[in-house]
Motif scaffolding. Structure first.
Motif, short mmCIF file in Angstrom:
data_model
loop_
_atom_site.label_atom_id
_atom_site.label_comp_id
_atom_site.label_asym_id
_atom_site.label_seq_id
_atom_site.Cartn_x
_atom_site.Cartn_y
_atom_site.Cartn_z
N HIS A 255 -76.11 -5.47 6.32
CA HIS A 255 -75.68 -5.31 7.75
C HIS A 255 -76.29 -5.76 8.91
N THR A 256 -75.50 -5.90 9.96
CA THR A 256 -75.88 -6.57 11.18
C THR A 256 -75.49 -5.92 12.57
N VAL A 293 -73.11 -8.18 -1.20
CA VAL A 293 -72.02 -8.09 -0.17
C VAL A 293 -72.55 -8.18 1.08
N GLY A 294 -71.91 -8.94 2.16
CA GLY A 294 -72.03 -8.88 3.44
C GLY A 294 -71.07 -8.08 4.24
N ARG A 295 -71.39 -7.24 5.15
CA ARG A 295 -70.60 -6.26 5.88
C ARG A 295 -70.63 -6.65 7.26
N GLY A 296 -71.50 -7.69 7.77
CA GLY A 296 -71.67 -7.94 9.33
C GLY A 296 -71.76 -6.81 9.94
N GLN A 297 -71.04 -6.77 11.06
CA GLN A 297 -71.32 -5.73 12.40
C GLN A 297 -70.29 -4.50 12.03
N ASN A 298 -69.51 -4.55 10.84
CA ASN A 298 -68.29 -3.91 10.70
C ASN A 298 -68.61 -2.24 10.35
N ASP A 312 -81.09 0.26 14.04
CA ASP A 312 -80.61 0.83 12.75
C ASP A 312 -79.74 0.15 12.04
N ASN A 313 -78.71 -0.72 13.15
CA ASN A 313 -77.49 -0.99 12.51
C ASN A 313 -78.10 -2.22 11.51
N ARG A 314 -79.11 -2.98 11.86
CA ARG A 314 -79.56 -4.13 10.98
C ARG A 314 -80.34 -3.71 9.81
N ARG A 315 -79.64 -3.44 8.67
CA ARG A 315 -80.04 -2.81 7.56
C ARG A 315 -79.68 -3.44 6.33
#
Lengths: 322, 125
Positions: A255-256, A293-298, A312-315
């Motif tokens: 996640h980003t 899996v990459g979820r990006g910023q979603n 926190d969101n970058r994980r």
């Protein structure tokens, strides 16, 4: 006998006499003067004077008839002329006296009218004065009421001000207390999160089927998928958890935060998940047990408006498959 | 001697009386004309434009009558005095007329002024 009738007779007599002798100038003048007087206001205003002129002219005519050229005839005619003129003068005097009487009467009427108007004006003034007095009294009453109201308003304003000040003090105290409370709560939450992070970073990772685990402490270089050295501790704990549960398969999800574009974040999150998988594979975990899996910023966990939220969101997360 | 003298004296006196009576006759009556002239003068006829002429005529006629009487023309003098009386009375009437006219004018003006000062409508307006 009416004056006009008499005059006609006199003229006829004169004409008759003129057949014999021309009348003297005095008699001609007397006839004309009498005619003039009898046709004027003397006939109505001073008939007695006109009658005297008539008699004088008759005497002159008789004398002319008797002694046409005598001095007596001329003198009588002269007197008759003056009597006729006098009748006119008296008529003028009577007329002027009537004018004077009328003017005096008008003067009295005007004075009466003036007195009447003055009384009316006085009555009006008195009424206006009464109205003004009433208005003044009302105004004074209103002013007193206004002054009382102003005093009341002043007291009320003072009360309101005192109340407002008290309320402001109370609100400020409450606000300050709330700020302190919020700050305390925030600090407590920050401490709790820090403690949680510390615990997360130091605790054993427990893998439960169907559940998701956030791997705190795995960090990358900015905008890259290169692991920082400080990530080693968490990666080691992840390796231990997978090693201890050889039959568990996980999905590694990156996640980003929302910095950058959607597409670049999607790719970056996938690459970071693969970087974690590569590190675990290199340590000895079978590649087949891990999917990336990459979820990006979603799927943010916190707000992206603060640095803490974005951190926190970058994980990296493990999802334990069933 | 005394009686002839007395008779002559009485006769002379009687003759003189007869002569005097035949020469002057009865005296003329100037009183009405002089009274009229005096009244005209008292009424201010000499200062009145319309009356002054008749006052002057009356005076002239009075003087002419006196001359005629002095000449012995007493009838003509008496008749002329009637002219003087008539002119004197006319002068009186005209003097009064002038005074009355002036008084009426003043009275009318007084009313007009009163109405104007007190903002009342004028007569006939």
């Amino acid at each position: 006998m009416k004056p006009i009738t008499f005059f006609i007779i006199i003229v006829c007599a004169g004409l008759f006499a003129s057949c014999a002798t021309a009348p003297p100038a005095e008699l001609i003048n007397a006839r004309q003067a009498y005619q003039h007087a009898s046709n004027g206001p003397a006939a109505t205003l001073v008939p007695a004077d006109l009658h005297k002129a008539q008699e004088a002219l008759a005497a002159a005519e008789k004398s002319f008839s008797d002694e046409p050229k005598s001095f007596r005839t001329k003198d009588l005619a002269y007197v008759a002329d003056r009597k006729a003129k006098m009748a006119e003068a008296h008529a003028t005097t009577a007329s002027e006296n009537a004018n004077t009487a009328k003017a005096n009467k008008d003067y009295q009427a005007a004075q009466t009218e003036i007195v009447k108007n003055t009384k009316a004006d006085l009555a009006t003034s008195e009424r206006n004065a009464a109205v003004t007095s009433e208005q003044l009294a009302a105004s004074q009453k209103s002013t007193a009421a206004a002054e009382n109201s102003a005093a009341d308003a002043k007291v009320e304003a003072a009360n309101v001000k005192a109340s407002t000040d008290a309320e402001a003090i109370r609100v400020k105290a409450a606000t300050d207390a709330e700020a302190v409370r919020v700050k305390d709560a925030s600090d407590a939450e920050a401490r709790r999160l820090a403690d949680q992070k510390t615990r997360d970073m130091s605790a054993i990772i427990i893998l439960e089927r169907g559940k998701k685990v956030v791997l705190r402490g795995i960090n990358f270089e900015f905008n890259k998928a290169t692991l920082l050295d400080e990530s080693a501790s968490t990666l080691t704990r992840a390796y231990n958890a997978l090693a201890a549960n050889p039959d568990v398969q996980v999905v590694i999800t990156g996640h980003t935060d929302n910095v950058g574009t959607q597409k670049s974040n999607q790719l970056l999150s996938l690459k970071r998940a693969q970087a974690v998988k590569n590190w675990l594979v290199k340590e000895g975990i079978a590649s087949r047990r891990m999917r990336t899996v990459g979820r990006g910023q979603n799927e943010p966990m916190s707000s992206n408006d603060t640095n803490e939220g974005r951190a926190d969101n970058r994980r990296i997360e493990f999802y334990v498959q069933q | 001697m005394r009686h002839p003298h007395m008779a002559m004296l009485a006769g002379s006196v009687l003759f003189a009386a007869v002569l005097a009576g035949c020469g002057s006759g009865p005296a003329i009556n100037k009183e009405p004309s002089t009274s009229a002239i005096s009244s005209a003068e008292e009424a201010g006829a000499s200062k009145s434009p319309s009356a002054s002429l008749y006052l002057l005529l009356a005076k002239e006629e009075l003087e002419n009558a006196k001359s005629l009487a002095a000449r012995g023309d007493k009838d003509e003098a008496q008749s002329l005095l009637s002219r003087a009386q008539a002119d004197g009375e006319l002068a009186v009437a005209l003097s009064h007329g002038d005074a009355d006219k002036q008084e009426a004018t003043q009275a009318i003006e007084r009313v007009r002024q009163l109405r104007q000062d007190n903002q009342l409508p004028q007569e006939g307006k």
